[in-house]
Design an enzyme around this catalytic site. Structure first.
Site, short mmCIF file in Angstrom:
data_model
loop_
_atom_site.label_atom_id
_atom_site.label_comp_id
_atom_site.label_asym_id
_atom_site.label_seq_id
_atom_site.Cartn_x
_atom_site.Cartn_y
_atom_site.Cartn_z
NE ARG A 223 80.36 32.91 14.16
CZ ARG A 223 81.14 33.74 14.84
NH1 ARG A 223 82.03 34.35 14.38
NH2 ARG A 223 80.53 33.86 16.13
N GLY B 156 108.48 26.53 -1.98
CA GLY B 156 108.77 25.10 -1.66
C GLY B 156 109.69 25.20 -0.35
CG ASP C 154 106.35 22.21 -1.89
OD1 ASP C 154 106.33 21.95 -3.18
OD2 ASP C 154 105.81 23.33 -1.60
N GLY D 7 108.57 22.97 10.09
CA GLY D 7 108.62 24.00 11.35
C GLY D 7 108.48 25.33 10.73
CG HIS E 136 106.08 25.18 3.91
ND1 HIS E 136 107.48 25.34 4.14
CD2 HIS E 136 105.62 25.66 2.76
CE1 HIS E 136 107.76 25.43 2.84
NE2 HIS E 136 106.85 25.83 2.14
#
Length: 382
Positions: free
Chosen positions: A227, A309, A274, A249, A251
């Site tokens: 929603r 990171g 990152d 796997g 983040h």
């Protein structure tokens, strides 16, 4: 002259096939059937049994090999020397939320960088400013003391592609941001939404103002809800947006990666690392913008457990994408070549075609780099 011979070329302006890629003066000059005579004096690389892909591009990397770009932008060149081992031939040094002096120092460092690159090194293509125009509610590991808005960040006047700033991540809901987006796009800067608590409506308005990407999809943004789809929902649904994705796997769960892949595909998925200073190191500690972080099975995290990171290499991200989504090598490679090149408007990188830069990576059948070429010269080989 350099000939990469008999490899299965992916990223070519034709159907994937075994081809010789002939390079001269830093460019690809010919694609031809294998077995042709190698010109006298040319260097030949046997790529038989391997893939030949465009050089990889990483548009969000904070440092590596013990170096942090935000606190030490002079280290950009040293990291550039190491990145070809991961197949990376071009990258955007990323400066996270910090005082204006850090961004000024990064601009000085870029101004002193040879735009054509250094022999044997990946090419810094410009800067990525990730902050300080972000939401304090979605700061992640960024220093909240330096988060600001448009009115309190006067150095936005220096954010210009001509000065080396090619990508900016910001939160679209901040006051004055829509007008800044229009200004930055007019200066040739690519604008991405990230570290944001914006609604889907605010995200759509940012898209209309010129935002063309989202930074690390699902991370440091308002969560997707059926929603209240938020920025992630707009990114998944809007064909005009490219989504950066940290495919480690940690983040993003592999199942969520697979869901995103089904919506985005290779044209709109852009893998990024990152990566922080921990990339390429093994001591278990590093820094991000001067802040100590630890490295372990749970990823790179601050002392209070916030993801900060990664230590992900871009070639591993590509292999992870294949494992998580069961996509083919050509589609996986597109996420680190043609897709980031297209986002930045680069026509000479991210593809294998006559006239393109001779930035290439030879990959074994499991997509491990075995030979990286930058500007027609070997930058790394296993």
């Amino acid at each position: 002259m350099l000939v990469v011979a008999a490899g299965r070329v992916i990223g070519a302006d034709r159907a994937a096939a075994e081809l010789d890629v002939v390079c001269a003066d830093g460019e690809i000059v010919e694609l031809r059937p294998p077995g042709s005579r190698v010109p006298a004096g040319a260097v030949s690389i046997d790529a038989s049994g391997c893939y030949v892909a465009p050089g990889f591009l990483d548009l969000q990397i904070n440092g590596g090999f013990g170096h942090d770009f935000t606190t030490a932008p002079s280290s950009i060149a040293r990291v550039a020397e190491q990145l070809p081992r991961f197949g990376v031939t071009g990258f955007l040094p990323t400066i996270v939320t910090a005082p204006p002096s850090a961004r000024a120092a990064a601009l000085e460092a870029m101004a002193a960088t040879d735009a054509t690159g250094t022999a044997g090194a990946a090419v810094p293509l410009g800067l990525h400013f990730e902050g300080p125009l972000i939401s304090p509610r979605r700061a992640g590991a960024h220093d909240v003391d330096w988060i600001g808005d448009v009115a309190t960040t006067p150095d936005t006047e220096t954010w210009d592609a001509a000065r080396g700033v090619v990508l900016v991540t910001l939160a679209p809901e901040l006051p004055g941001t829509l007008e800044l987006i229009r200004t930055l796009v007019g200066r040739g800067v690519v604008v991405s939404a990230g570290h944001t608590a914006c609604t889907a409506e605010q995200m759509a308005a940012a898209r209309d103002a010129g935002v063309s990407a989202v930074t690390h999809l699902f991370n440091a943004m308002a969560p997707f809800g059926h929603r209240s789809p938020g920025p992630a929902g707009v990114a998944l649904a809007d064909e005009a947006l490219v989504a950066g994705l940290i495919c480690d796997g940690v983040h993003v769960d592999p199942l969520a990666v697979r869901v995103a892949w089904r919506a985005l595909g290779p044209r709109r998925t852009m893998l990024v690392t990152d990566a922080v200073a921990a990339l390429g190191t093994t001591d278990g500690t590093a820094t991000l913008a001067g802040r100590a972080v630890s490295v372990g099975e749970a990823g790179v995290r601050t002392a209070d457990g916030v993801l900060a990171g990664s230590d992900l290499a871009l070639d591993r991200a590509v292999r992870n994408l294949v494992a998580f989504t069961w996509c083919g090598p050509a589609d996986a490679v597109a996420t680190v070549t043609s897709t980031p090149a297209g986002l930045l408007g680069l026509t000479d990188r991210g593809r294998i075609a006559e006239g393109a830069r001779a930035d290439l990576v030879v990959l074994d059948p499991e997509l491990h780099p075995v030979h990286t070429i930058v500007g027609g010269e070997t930058a790394w080989r296993s």
